[in-house]
Design a protein around this motif. Structure first.
Motif, short mmCIF file in Angstrom:
data_model
loop_
_atom_site.label_atom_id
_atom_site.label_comp_id
_atom_site.label_asym_id
_atom_site.label_seq_id
_atom_site.Cartn_x
_atom_site.Cartn_y
_atom_site.Cartn_z
N LEU A 185 -4.88 -4.85 -2.25
CA LEU A 185 -5.86 -4.17 -3.17
C LEU A 185 -7.16 -3.83 -2.53
O LEU A 185 -7.67 -2.77 -2.85
CB LEU A 185 -5.88 -5.26 -4.24
CG LEU A 185 -4.77 -5.35 -5.28
CD1 LEU A 185 -5.00 -6.44 -6.35
CD2 LEU A 185 -4.09 -4.07 -5.74
N LEU B 111 2.11 1.69 -3.41
CA LEU B 111 1.09 2.27 -4.20
C LEU B 111 0.91 3.62 -3.96
O LEU B 111 0.58 4.41 -4.86
CB LEU B 111 -0.21 1.57 -3.88
CG LEU B 111 -0.48 0.22 -4.57
CD1 LEU B 111 -1.69 -0.68 -4.15
CD2 LEU B 111 -0.27 -0.02 -5.80
N SER C 268 -6.89 -1.05 -0.11
CA SER C 268 -6.87 0.18 -0.77
C SER C 268 -8.13 0.90 -1.40
O SER C 268 -8.33 2.14 -1.25
CB SER C 268 -5.62 0.27 -1.50
OG SER C 268 -4.41 -0.19 -1.20
N GLN D 142 0.82 -1.20 0.11
CA GLN D 142 0.04 0.00 0.03
C GLN D 142 0.71 1.31 0.06
O GLN D 142 0.44 2.00 -0.75
CB GLN D 142 -1.09 -0.02 1.31
CG GLN D 142 -2.34 -0.89 1.16
CD GLN D 142 -3.00 -0.80 2.40
OE1 GLN D 142 -2.84 -1.28 3.24
NE2 GLN D 142 -4.10 -0.17 1.97
N VAL E 269 -6.88 6.76 -8.71
CA VAL E 269 -8.26 6.25 -9.30
C VAL E 269 -9.45 6.68 -8.51
O VAL E 269 -10.41 6.70 -8.95
CB VAL E 269 -7.98 4.76 -9.05
CG1 VAL E 269 -7.93 4.32 -7.34
CG2 VAL E 269 -9.15 3.83 -9.68
N ASN F 31 -3.15 9.68 -2.68
CA ASN F 31 -1.86 9.08 -2.59
C ASN F 31 -1.24 8.99 -1.15
O ASN F 31 -0.71 8.04 -0.70
CB ASN F 31 -1.01 9.79 -3.55
CG ASN F 31 -1.31 9.47 -5.14
OD1 ASN F 31 -1.77 8.68 -5.61
ND2 ASN F 31 -1.32 10.74 -5.62
N ALA G 237 3.44 5.27 -5.96
CA ALA G 237 3.39 4.99 -7.48
C ALA G 237 2.05 6.01 -8.00
O ALA G 237 1.83 5.98 -9.10
CB ALA G 237 3.12 3.60 -7.84
N ARG G 238 1.51 6.84 -6.86
CA ARG G 238 0.48 7.71 -7.47
C ARG G 238 -0.87 7.03 -7.51
O ARG G 238 -1.57 7.47 -8.73
CB ARG G 238 0.77 8.80 -8.10
CG ARG G 238 2.22 9.37 -7.87
CD ARG G 238 2.59 10.76 -8.66
NE ARG G 238 1.53 11.72 -8.74
CZ ARG G 238 1.60 12.72 -7.81
NH1 ARG G 238 2.44 12.75 -6.73
NH2 ARG G 238 0.57 13.74 -7.83
N ALA G 239 -1.02 5.99 -7.11
CA ALA G 239 -2.26 4.80 -7.59
C ALA G 239 -3.38 5.59 -7.07
O ALA G 239 -4.56 5.10 -7.42
CB ALA G 239 -2.13 3.36 -7.29
#
Length: 542
Positions: free
Chosen positions: A274, A105, A277, A102, A113, A300, A108-110
């Protein structure tokens, strides 16, 4: 416009934050235990996750109002992982790895979403959770307490569902639970009256705290007067009570680091990361929606905070945690306005499970169910439905579909179905609003004006090509893209192809390109303009 949340703690709303933290703490205690039980983990693991969610995530998060802890949406993935790994310590190692994922992530600037969830879907999620909260509290209100986990699923194949619970509850009424419920709801009703809300007592003392105190007092009074009617067992909070400091220390569990080479540990870690998050991003988005000040949580950074929380929780024996909209909304309803409420929530959990577990175990479920019932009503009240309906059918249908899908499946599946519906209407609206057309008659020559929209993507190509094919011979076509911020190259090519065919049909094409589009589009537009200029005329500049 929503403003970013400051990292500093604001003490100007101390009373409201104290109320919010205290009430969310009271609601969190039984839910932490119930979710741990349903997940196949030690009961105290749920309390650990609640403490870490309040204190650790509360410190690192930049969300003003979100409160983290164990959440019902993680029950399935937790139970499956524990069964697959064969032991709880091995599962804790998977949790630690999930926390690191996490954090990765987040870097990684996920979190981007979260920007793609339509507001109608978020509002549908809140309303769906509200309806489920209301329905799932009904058995508790009359004294039937089989479903302690409070999972956000209306129908549970192969297990209890709300219809079965209500049917069984009809034959298991408890008079004391009903009495506590009626008095609790009366307290909430009185507290909401404008005349009473102006009193200093109502401003400083939350109704939910009064409800809990009255519930304990009524049940203890019944214990003295008529012991056979008293609420006990599943009808009250059941917190582990260690008999010594050593027994308390033994409630904590360390990860089994010898399992680091087990591939199942890593697959479980990915699943936990996943789901946790996605739940966190949805919950903080929903919390921002409920925020009276309309602040925006950095997604983020929130992923990093949640990852740190799960890492710490796994290291000391807790179950997975995420941002929990139920606790957040309870806290907001009680007056919380800053992240101080989350820190108070975690501090009270830590202090009270160490010093006051016996007192907490006197709280009747009927009191807590009344608090959640009122919270559910505020999430799904009819005024919200009317407001979404007023925004138009393209907002209302995704809202309704999200609510129904959550009620009939589960939280994540319901949101996925709602998202698909919302995207369909977004694409439909985008297709319909590609351009506008105006037709004039200039000396027996038809002059057709086509104004392109703000964002002309490849999705606009089909409708524009259809329009251009319908242009009559011997006419003038003016395509105005000056107000467009973006024109896709596929659209430019389609216009250029039409221009080639237009010469054969004696159609004069005038194309005015975007004034703010990027240089490649401007260059393409310039070539396009010059390809249509009459022979011998000077080039057209853009």
């Amino acid at each position: 416009m929503k403003q970013p949340i400051s990292q500093s703690i604001d003490f100007s709303n101390l009373q409201g934050d104290l109320r919010g933290g205290a009430i969310s703490f009271l609601v969190a205690v039984p839910l932490c235990l119930g979710i741990a039980l349903a997940s196949g983990a030690p009961l105290f693991a749920g309390i650990i996750a609640g403490i870490v969610g309040g204190l650790v995530v509360g410190i690192f998060s930049r969300s003003a109002l979100s409160i983290s802890g164990p959440e019902a949406g993680l029950i399935v993935v937790t139970l499956s992982a524990i069964q697959a790994l064969g032991s709880f310590p091995a599962f804790l190692l998977a949790m630690c790895i999930a926390g690191l994922i996490q954090v990765g992530l987040g870097f990684a600037r996920a979190g981007i979403v979260s920007n793609f969830f339509p507001s109608s879907v978020i509002k549908g999620m809140l309303a769906g959770i509200g309806i489920i909260l209301i329905l799932k509290q009904l058995p508790h209100l009359v004294g039937y307490d089989a479903d302690a986990a409070e999972g956000l699923t209306l129908f549970q194949p192969g297990g209890f569902n709300i219809i079965e619970q209500l049917h069984m509850a009809l034959g298991q009424f408890r008079g004391v639970a009903i009495l506590i419920t009626l008095i609790s709801l009366a307290v909430f009703y009185v507290w909401e009256r404008p005349a009473f809300r102006q009193r200093d007592f109502a401003k400083n003392v939350p109704a939910a705290l009064v409800v809990v105190v009255l519930g304990i007092c009524i049940n203890e009074l019944v214990r003295v007067i008529s012991p056979e009617w008293v609420l006990r067992g599943n009808h009250v909070v059941q917190l582990p009570v260690p008999e010594s400091p050593l027994a308390f220390v033994q409630l904590f569990t360390l990860p089994d680091f010898s399992q680091w080479s087990n591939p199942l540990v890593y697959t479980s870690a990915v699943a936990i990361a996943l789901v946790a998050s996605l739940e966190a991003l949805l919950a903080v988005e929903a919390s921002d929606e409920l925020d009276p000040l309309k602040r925006k949580t950095p997604a983020n950074h929130e992923l990093k905070a949640q990852g740190i929380g799960n890492l710490i929780s796994g290291l000391i024996g807790g179950i997975p945690l995420t941002s929990v909209i139920v606790r957040s909304s309870v806290s907001i309803n009680a007056g919380a306005r800053t992240k101080l409420a989350a820190l108070i929530h975690g501090t009270l959990l830590l202090v009270c499970v160490v010093t006051l577990p016996t007192l907490l175990n006197k709280i009747p479920w009927a009191s807590l169910a009344s608090i959640l019932l009122v919270t559910g009503y505020k999430l799904a009240r009819i005024e919200i439905v009317k407001a979404v309906f007023a925004e138009g059918i393209s907002k209302f249908i995704p809202f309704v579909v999200t609510v129904l899908a959550i009620l009939l499946t589960d939280l994540l599946t319901g949101i996925g179905i709602g998202m698909a519906t919302g995207i369909f209407f977004i694409l439909r609206d985008h297709y319909q609003n590609t351009h506008s057309v105006r037709m004039e008659l200039d000396s027996d020559i038809k002059r057709i004006h086509v104004s392109l929209g703000d964002h002309v993507s490849f999705l606009s190509k089909a409708k524009l090509v259809k329009l251009l094919k319908s242009i009559p011979d011997n006419s003038i076509v003016e395509i105005n893209g000056t107000e467009s911020s973006y024109i896709d190259s596929d659209v430019i090519t389609a216009i250029q192809n039409f221009g080639v065919a237009a010469r054969q049909r004696n159609i004069r094409l005038i194309f005015l390109p975007s004034r703010v589009a990027d240089s490649s589009v401007v260059h393409t537009s310039k070539e396009l303009l010059n390809s249509f200029r009459p022979a011998g005329s000077p080039s057209v500049s853009v």
